[in-house]
Design a protein around this motif. Structure first.
Motif, PDB file in Angstrom:
ATOM      1  N   MET A  56      17.379  -2.014  81.473  1.00 45.64           N
ATOM      2  CA  MET A  56      17.119  -1.855  83.017  1.00 45.64           C
ATOM      3  C   MET A  56      18.680  -1.947  83.644  1.00 45.64           C
ATOM      4  O   MET A  56      18.942  -1.369  84.582  1.00 45.64           O
ATOM      5  N   ALA A  57      19.365  -2.967  83.252  1.00 45.67           N
ATOM      6  CA  ALA A  57      20.935  -3.283  83.753  1.00 45.67           C
ATOM      7  C   ALA A  57      21.517  -1.990  83.622  1.00 45.67           C
ATOM      8  O   ALA A  57      22.392  -1.668  84.478  1.00 45.67           O
ATOM      9  N   LEU A  58      21.425  -1.381  82.462  1.00 50.75           N
ATOM     10  CA  LEU A  58      22.163  -0.242  82.040  1.00 50.75           C
ATOM     11  C   LEU A  58      21.581   1.013  82.923  1.00 50.75           C
ATOM     12  O   LEU A  58      22.638   1.877  83.227  1.00 50.75           O
ATOM     13  N   GLY A  59      20.229   0.896  83.115  1.00 53.14           N
ATOM     14  CA  GLY A  59      19.705   2.095  84.152  1.00 53.14           C
ATOM     15  C   GLY A  59      20.367   1.991  85.482  1.00 53.14           C
ATOM     16  O   GLY A  59      20.720   2.892  86.137  1.00 53.14           O
ATOM     17  N   VAL A  60      20.385   0.791  85.940  1.00 57.87           N
ATOM     18  CA  VAL A  60      21.091   0.654  87.542  1.00 57.87           C
ATOM     19  C   VAL A  60      22.624   0.924  87.416  1.00 57.87           C
ATOM     20  O   VAL A  60      23.154   1.710  88.288  1.00 57.87           O
ATOM     21  N   ARG A  61      23.205   0.818  86.405  1.00 56.59           N
ATOM     22  CA  ARG A  61      24.704   1.087  86.275  1.00 56.59           C
ATOM     23  C   ARG A  61      24.923   2.820  85.999  1.00 56.59           C
ATOM     24  O   ARG A  61      25.593   3.323  86.810  1.00 56.59           O
ATOM     25  N   ALA A  62      23.812   3.374  85.371  1.00 57.47           N
ATOM     26  CA  ALA A  62      23.979   4.669  85.296  1.00 57.47           C
ATOM     27  C   ALA A  62      23.577   5.383  86.504  1.00 57.47           C
ATOM     28  O   ALA A  62      24.153   6.382  87.062  1.00 57.47           O
ATOM     29  N   ALA A  63      22.674   4.695  87.592  1.00 58.02           N
ATOM     30  CA  ALA A  63      22.141   5.276  88.643  1.00 58.02           C
ATOM     31  C   ALA A  63      23.638   5.321  89.572  1.00 58.02           C
ATOM     32  O   ALA A  63      24.101   6.233  90.349  1.00 58.02           O
ATOM     33  N   GLN A  64      24.317   4.037  89.570  1.00 52.45           N
ATOM     34  CA  GLN A  64      25.545   3.716  90.413  1.00 52.45           C
ATOM     35  C   GLN A  64      26.487   4.718  90.135  1.00 52.45           C
ATOM     36  O   GLN A  64      27.303   5.265  91.020  1.00 52.45           O
ATOM     37  N   LEU A  65      26.844   5.379  88.849  1.00 56.35           N
ATOM     38  CA  LEU A  65      27.595   6.350  88.442  1.00 56.35           C
ATOM     39  C   LEU A  65      27.152   7.723  88.820  1.00 56.35           C
ATOM     40  O   LEU A  65      27.988   8.655  88.263  1.00 56.35           O
ATOM     41  N   GLY A  66      25.877   7.716  88.993  1.00 61.06           N
ATOM     42  CA  GLY A  66      25.436   9.226  89.180  1.00 61.06           C
ATOM     43  C   GLY A  66      25.073   9.730  87.922  1.00 61.06           C
ATOM     44  O   GLY A  66      25.070  11.307  87.838  1.00 61.06           O
ATOM     45  N   LYS A  67      24.595   9.178  86.829  1.00 55.25           N
ATOM     46  CA  LYS A  67      24.537   9.846  85.568  1.00 55.25           C
ATOM     47  C   LYS A  67      23.071   9.740  85.236  1.00 55.25           C
ATOM     48  O   LYS A  67      22.472   9.054  84.707  1.00 55.25           O
ATOM     49  N   ARG A  68      22.434  10.821  85.699  1.00 55.84           N
ATOM     50  CA  ARG A  68      20.947  11.155  85.893  1.00 55.84           C
ATOM     51  C   ARG A  68      20.099  10.912  84.352  1.00 55.84           C
ATOM     52  O   ARG A  68      19.254  10.378  84.283  1.00 55.84           O
ATOM     53  N   ARG A  69      21.104  11.730  83.571  1.00 50.19           N
ATOM     54  CA  ARG A  69      20.346  11.554  82.085  1.00 50.19           C
ATOM     55  C   ARG A  69      20.286  10.231  81.442  1.00 50.19           C
ATOM     56  O   ARG A  69      19.371   9.860  80.822  1.00 50.19           O
ATOM     57  N   GLN A  70      21.484   9.646  81.579  1.00 51.65           N
ATOM     58  CA  GLN A  70      21.550   7.956  80.983  1.00 51.65           C
ATOM     59  C   GLN A  70      20.396   7.337  81.788  1.00 51.65           C
ATOM     60  O   GLN A  70      19.691   6.612  81.188  1.00 51.65           O
ATOM     61  N   LEU A  71      20.200   7.452  83.105  1.00 51.77           N
ATOM     62  CA  LEU A  71      19.353   6.707  84.011  1.00 51.77           C
ATOM     63  C   LEU A  71      17.874   6.985  83.260  1.00 51.77           C
ATOM     64  O   LEU A  71      17.146   6.065  83.299  1.00 51.77           O
ATOM     65  N   LEU A  72      17.635   8.252  83.191  1.00 53.54           N
ATOM     66  CA  LEU A  72      16.148   8.481  82.657  1.00 53.54           C
ATOM     67  C   LEU A  72      16.074   7.971  81.291  1.00 53.54           C
ATOM     68  O   LEU A  72      14.833   7.408  81.070  1.00 53.54           O
ATOM     69  N   GLY A  73      17.043   7.992  80.487  1.00 49.83           N
ATOM     70  CA  GLY A  73      16.890   7.428  79.202  1.00 49.83           C
ATOM     71  C   GLY A  73      16.745   5.962  79.316  1.00 49.83           C
ATOM     72  O   GLY A  73      15.875   5.495  78.561  1.00 49.83           O
ATOM     73  N   PHE A  74      17.400   5.398  80.227  1.00 52.93           N
ATOM     74  CA  PHE A  74      17.318   3.696  80.067  1.00 52.93           C
ATOM     75  C   PHE A  74      16.053   3.471  80.771  1.00 52.93           C
ATOM     76  O   PHE A  74      15.674   2.375  80.423  1.00 52.93           O
ATOM     77  N   LEU A  75      15.495   4.109  81.747  1.00 52.18           N
ATOM     78  CA  LEU A  75      14.137   3.904  82.238  1.00 52.18           C
ATOM     79  C   LEU A  75      13.304   3.870  81.313  1.00 52.18           C
ATOM     80  O   LEU A  75      12.208   3.184  81.372  1.00 52.18           O
ATOM     81  N   ALA A  76      13.287   5.041  80.580  1.00 49.39           N
ATOM     82  CA  ALA A  76      12.294   5.292  79.540  1.00 49.39           C
ATOM     83  C   ALA A  76      12.485   4.140  78.551  1.00 49.39           C
ATOM     84  O   ALA A  76      10.963   3.750  78.070  1.00 49.39           O
ATOM     85  N   ALA A  77      13.405   3.864  78.146  1.00 57.09           N
ATOM     86  CA  ALA A  77      13.361   2.611  77.227  1.00 57.09           C
ATOM     87  C   ALA A  77      12.950   1.368  77.845  1.00 57.09           C
ATOM     88  O   ALA A  77      12.317   0.671  77.122  1.00 57.09           O
ATOM     89  N   THR A  78      13.217   1.222  78.947  1.00 59.88           N
ATOM     90  CA  THR A  78      12.618   0.122  79.762  1.00 59.88           C
ATOM     91  C   THR A  78      11.080  -0.046  79.651  1.00 59.88           C
ATOM     92  O   THR A  78      10.464  -0.995  79.183  1.00 59.88           O
ATOM     93  N   GLY A  79      10.629   1.119  79.896  1.00 61.42           N
ATOM     94  CA  GLY A  79       8.970   1.382  80.018  1.00 61.42           C
ATOM     95  C   GLY A  79       8.406   1.082  78.753  1.00 61.42           C
ATOM     96  O   GLY A  79       7.469   0.493  78.599  1.00 61.42           O
ATOM     97  N   ILE A  80       9.185   1.676  77.662  1.00 66.19           N
ATOM     98  CA  ILE A  80       8.681   1.603  76.215  1.00 66.19           C
ATOM     99  C   ILE A  80       8.631   0.129  75.924  1.00 66.19           C
ATOM    100  O   ILE A  80       7.518  -0.396  75.340  1.00 66.19           O
ATOM    101  N   LEU A  81       9.672  -0.774  76.172  1.00 63.24           N
ATOM    102  CA  LEU A  81       9.568  -2.040  75.795  1.00 63.24           C
ATOM    103  C   LEU A  81       8.810  -2.888  76.626  1.00 63.24           C
ATOM    104  O   LEU A  81       7.995  -3.633  76.011  1.00 63.24           O
ATOM    105  N   GLY A  82       8.528  -2.567  77.859  1.00 67.92           N
ATOM    106  CA  GLY A  82       7.431  -3.153  78.462  1.00 67.92           C
ATOM    107  C   GLY A  82       5.968  -3.019  77.959  1.00 67.92           C
ATOM    108  O   GLY A  82       5.335  -3.900  77.896  1.00 67.92           O
ATOM    109  N   ILE A  83       5.902  -1.803  77.505  1.00 71.59           N
ATOM    110  CA  ILE A  83       4.489  -1.229  76.698  1.00 71.59           C
ATOM    111  C   ILE A  83       4.344  -2.179  75.602  1.00 71.59           C
ATOM    112  O   ILE A  83       3.496  -2.699  75.184  1.00 71.59           O
TER     113      ILE A  83
END
Length: 189
Positions: A56-83
């Motif tokens: 999630m922290a890496l996802g926020v950083r990707a959002a700050q940098l405007g790296k949409r693909r990385q953001l999507l990947g980190f959000l997906a990883a966060t969701g999978i770990l939550g599940i």
């Protein structure tokens, strides 16, 4: 967001206070109840949530940098770990069901501390159940953030929803960091 988190701290603080009061009154029963918990699954779940905080922290950083693909990947990883966390918790709850450790008329615990151990499990299910409910809400919010990220709604100039969601997710993870030693570790030999 910070006011909401303060409200949540007060809510969980009440549960932690109740646990401390009852544990102080019945330490032997709470140790006996704690021995019925699967420390390996609790430890795995702790690692899973720490990993989800990292993604999630890496996802926020990707959002700050405007790296949409990385953001999507980190959000997906966060969701999978939550599940994964919730799946492991479901395994634990199922085991308690089969061992008749769910508080209520069918609760059964061998030994003279049975009724007092039931209080431990009442607090165990209240605390971990509320935590799991927060995880489920978090996963719902994560889907919303993921969809908006996919649509390109966030940029280096506007990523506040991602950052706020990250704060919520970290808060829920921190609650578990307190729950794990309190419920699984203290009093074990």
């Amino acid at each position: 967001m910070w006011l909401f988190l303060v409200n949540e701290v007060m809510f969980f603080g009440g549960l932690f206070a109740a646990y401390i009061v009852y544990r102080s009154a019945r330490p032997e029963a709470f140790v006996a109840g704690s021995h019925e918990l699967d420390i390996t699954l609790g430890l795995i779940n702790t690692g899973v949530l720490i990993g989800s905080s990292l993604t999630m922290a890496l996802g926020v950083r990707a959002a700050q940098l405007g790296k949409r693909r990385q953001l999507l990947g980190f959000l997906a990883a966060t969701g999978i770990l939550g599940i994964v966390f919730l799946g492991i918790k479901a395994v634990e709850y199922t085991a308690k069901w089969h061992h008749h450790l769910i508080p209520g008329p069918h609760f059964h615990f061998e030994g003279p501390l049975g009724d007092q151990v039931q209080m431990f499990f009442s607090l165990y299910f209240a605390m971990t159940g509320m935590h799991a409910l927060h995880m489920i809400v978090g996963l719902g919010l994560l889907v919303w953030i993921f969809v908006d990220s996919y649509r390109g709604r966030f940029s280096p100039e506007y990523y506040n929803p991602v950052e706020n969601f990250g704060l919520y997710w970290h808060f829920v993870d921190i609650i578990w960091i307190f729950l794990f030693p309190l419920l699984y570790l203290i009093g074990r030999h």
